[in-house]
Write an enzyme that holds these catalytic residues in place. Structure first.
Site, mmCIF file in Angstrom:
data_model
loop_
_atom_site.group_PDB
_atom_site.id
_atom_site.type_symbol
_atom_site.label_atom_id
_atom_site.label_comp_id
_atom_site.label_asym_id
_atom_site.label_seq_id
_atom_site.Cartn_x
_atom_site.Cartn_y
_atom_site.Cartn_z
ATOM 1 N N THR A 134 0.833 -1.211 0.000
ATOM 2 C CA THR A 134 0.000 0.000 0.000
ATOM 3 C C THR A 134 0.866 1.259 0.000
ATOM 4 O O THR A 134 2.023 1.230 0.440
ATOM 5 C CB THR A 134 -0.899 -0.011 1.262
ATOM 6 O OG1 THR A 134 -1.465 1.274 1.444
ATOM 7 C CG2 THR A 134 -0.099 -0.336 2.525
ATOM 8 N N ASP A 135 0.263 2.370 -0.420
ATOM 9 C CA ASP A 135 0.981 3.653 -0.354
ATOM 10 C C ASP A 135 1.097 4.145 1.088
ATOM 11 O O ASP A 135 1.896 5.039 1.374
ATOM 12 C CB ASP A 135 0.293 4.714 -1.230
ATOM 13 C CG ASP A 135 -1.158 4.992 -0.866
ATOM 14 O OD1 ASP A 135 -1.692 4.336 0.048
ATOM 15 O OD2 ASP A 135 -1.767 5.887 -1.501
ATOM 16 N N GLU A 136 0.307 3.550 2.005
ATOM 17 C CA GLU A 136 0.313 4.053 3.390
ATOM 18 C C GLU A 136 1.645 3.825 4.090
ATOM 19 O O GLU A 136 1.929 4.448 5.110
ATOM 20 C CB GLU A 136 -0.823 3.415 4.193
ATOM 21 C CG GLU A 136 -2.168 3.718 3.589
ATOM 22 C CD GLU A 136 -3.342 3.535 4.531
ATOM 23 O OE1 GLU A 136 -3.136 3.428 5.746
ATOM 24 O OE2 GLU A 136 -4.471 3.508 4.027
ATOM 25 N N TYR A 159 -1.674 -0.610 11.131
ATOM 26 C CA TYR A 159 -1.856 -1.267 9.828
ATOM 27 C C TYR A 159 -0.666 -0.992 8.920
ATOM 28 O O TYR A 159 -0.026 -1.911 8.400
ATOM 29 C CB TYR A 159 -3.152 -0.798 9.156
ATOM 30 C CG TYR A 159 -3.205 -1.086 7.670
ATOM 31 C CD1 TYR A 159 -3.329 -2.390 7.210
ATOM 32 C CD2 TYR A 159 -3.102 -0.055 6.722
ATOM 33 C CE1 TYR A 159 -3.353 -2.674 5.839
ATOM 34 C CE2 TYR A 159 -3.132 -0.324 5.358
ATOM 35 C CZ TYR A 159 -3.257 -1.627 4.928
ATOM 36 O OH TYR A 159 -3.268 -1.905 3.579
ATOM 37 N N LYS A 163 2.312 -3.466 7.385
ATOM 38 C CA LYS A 163 2.546 -3.628 5.941
ATOM 39 C C LYS A 163 3.985 -3.234 5.605
ATOM 40 O O LYS A 163 4.638 -3.883 4.793
ATOM 41 C CB LYS A 163 1.568 -2.759 5.134
ATOM 42 C CG LYS A 163 0.115 -3.176 5.204
ATOM 43 C CD LYS A 163 -0.173 -4.539 4.590
ATOM 44 C CE LYS A 163 -0.032 -4.568 3.082
ATOM 45 N NZ LYS A 163 -0.441 -5.889 2.513
#
Ligand code: NAD
Ligand code: TDX
Length: 360
Positions: A134-136, A159, A163
């Protein structure tokens, strides 16, 4: 016919990817999924009878089951979608995120390493481990700029930290053991089969039912939206033609504030089912869907802005998004209107109440 082992294939993006892979690649697809609250066989109902599709219920963090599946199906690729994926739930219960996202990815990497050791040279050359991220992991942007593949990781939620940790393990297994891996980092997805805890389906279903639309903070947080089919196409390109050991950012340059997006959902819903004809609103004297908007307490650690620079996957692999936000959003809103049975089935233990205030 080669097999792709797709973990988390009964979730939102995974199930869309299974359909995409069966339609566009000459492969068997073996899904390994734990069927958590977010995973549902209903998401795969239309491919259940395809002879190239096979489903196994299991946990990616369970080394013995993963090893068994790998030995039985001898996959040419492992595509890892399996994850706890909701930021708000990671605030309430971070342990499940570390267990699945970090320990689970470690177990899959160990299984891939053992699988590679058993393969001949041609099998080793063909094998790919693609980790869907993810970009997060990059953290939060200010008013300008975009995430590049070289942007340092600065995750802010349990989260995104789990990741990020998984991405680092994938990178390390390539550098240390030569596991032929790739990582894709994508922005916010939307489309059919997204679990109704996420912004777009939650707002759509609340509006249909005349419930309030809870906008966190001032509604000025920005997300970069991509239709799920375009994400799936990017993953398949990276799997089939991407450079081993590389990361590919995927995003459609569709930045919107949450407030703008909620207004767009209301407009799409008004076109599909005018508020004046919706008994849930009419009975309460509410004239329009936008009147349901409410500003509520902010998410703790709420990242202000995400934006993806997808230049690498565009120039190296020729990826282009096929859907713009307006048409994709209209199609998505219509899908939720037309699939109320699915919505009811997947929400048996969930009432769309507020999650993720434990850290506040
Ligand atoms: P989702 O929550 O809809 O689906 C996750 C799936 O994984 C479910 O089917 C669930 O049953 C399964 N699962 C969970 N724990 C498992 C375990 N221990 N073993 C086996 N299966 C397990 O998530 P999603 O939105 O489809 O996201 C899929 C992947 O894409 C995730 O890795 C997520 O981090 C990543 N991602 C999501 C987005 C997005 O906007 N949704 C954007 C970028 C990246
Ligand atoms: O009720 C809400 N009100 C609200 O204002 C919800 C559920 C969300 N929001 C805000 C928070 C975010 O700024 O909307 C934005 C989007 O929220 P989510 O749908 O929870 O997505 P986000 O936190 O951005 O993370 C998503 O994109 C990246 C996915 O859930 C992740 O799995 C993915 O990695």
């Amino acid at each position: 016919m080669p097999a792709w082992l797709v973990t988390g294939g009964a979730g939102f993006i995974g199930s869309n990817f299974v359909r995409h892979a069966l339609a566009h690649s000459d492969v068997r697809v073996v899904v390994l999924d734990k069927l958590t609250y977010a995973g549902h066989l209903e998401n795969l109902a239309d491919v259940a009878d395809d002879p190239r599709f096979h489903f196994v219920r299991g946990d990616i963090a369970d080394a013995a089951s993963v090893d068994l599946i790998v030995r039985e199906h001898q996959p040419r690729a492992l595509v890892n979608f399996a994850a706890e994926s909701h930021v708000d739930r990671s605030i309430d219960d971070p342990g499940a995120f570390v267990q699945t996202n970090l320990v689970g990815t470690f177990v899959l990497l160990e299984a891939a390493r053992a699988h590679l050791a058993r393969l001949d040279e041609a099998g080793r050359d063909a094998f790919r481990f693609l980790h869907v991220s993810t970009d997060e992991v990059y953290g939060s942007l200010g008013a300008s700029g975009a995430f590049h593949e070289s942007t340092p990781y600065e995750p802010n939620s349990p989260y995104s930290a789990s990741k990020a940790g998984a991405d680092h393990l994938v990178r390390a297994y390539h550098a240390t053991y030569g596991v032929p891996s790739l990582i894709t980092n994508c922005s916010n997805n939307y489309g059919p089969y997204q679990y109704p805890e996420k912004l777009i389906p939650l707002m759509t279903l609340n509006a249909i039912e005349g419930r309030e639309l809870p906008i966190y903070g001032d509604g000025g947080n920005v997300r970069d939206w991509l239709y799920v089919e375009d994400h799936c196409a990017g993953i398949r390109l990276a799997l089939e033609r991407g450079r081993i050991g590389e990361k590919y950012n995927i995003g459609g340059k569709n930045e919107r504030t949450n407030l703008e997006l909620v207004d767009a959902i209301c407009a799409a819903l008004e076109a599909a089912m005018p508020a004046a004809e919706n008994p849930a609103l009419r009975e309460r004297g509410i004239a329009g869907y936008r009147d349901l908007r409410r500003f509520v307490d902010d998410r703790p650690g709420h990242d202000r802005r995400y934006a993806i620079d997808a230049g690498r996957i565009r120039s190296e692999l020729g990826w282009r998004p096929g859907h713009d936000l307006e048409t994709g959003l209209s199609a998505t809103v219509r899908w939720y209107l037309e699939n109320r049975d699915w919505c009811a089935a997947v929400q048996s233990d969930y009432d769309r109440g507020r999650l993720g205030l434990a850290g506040g």
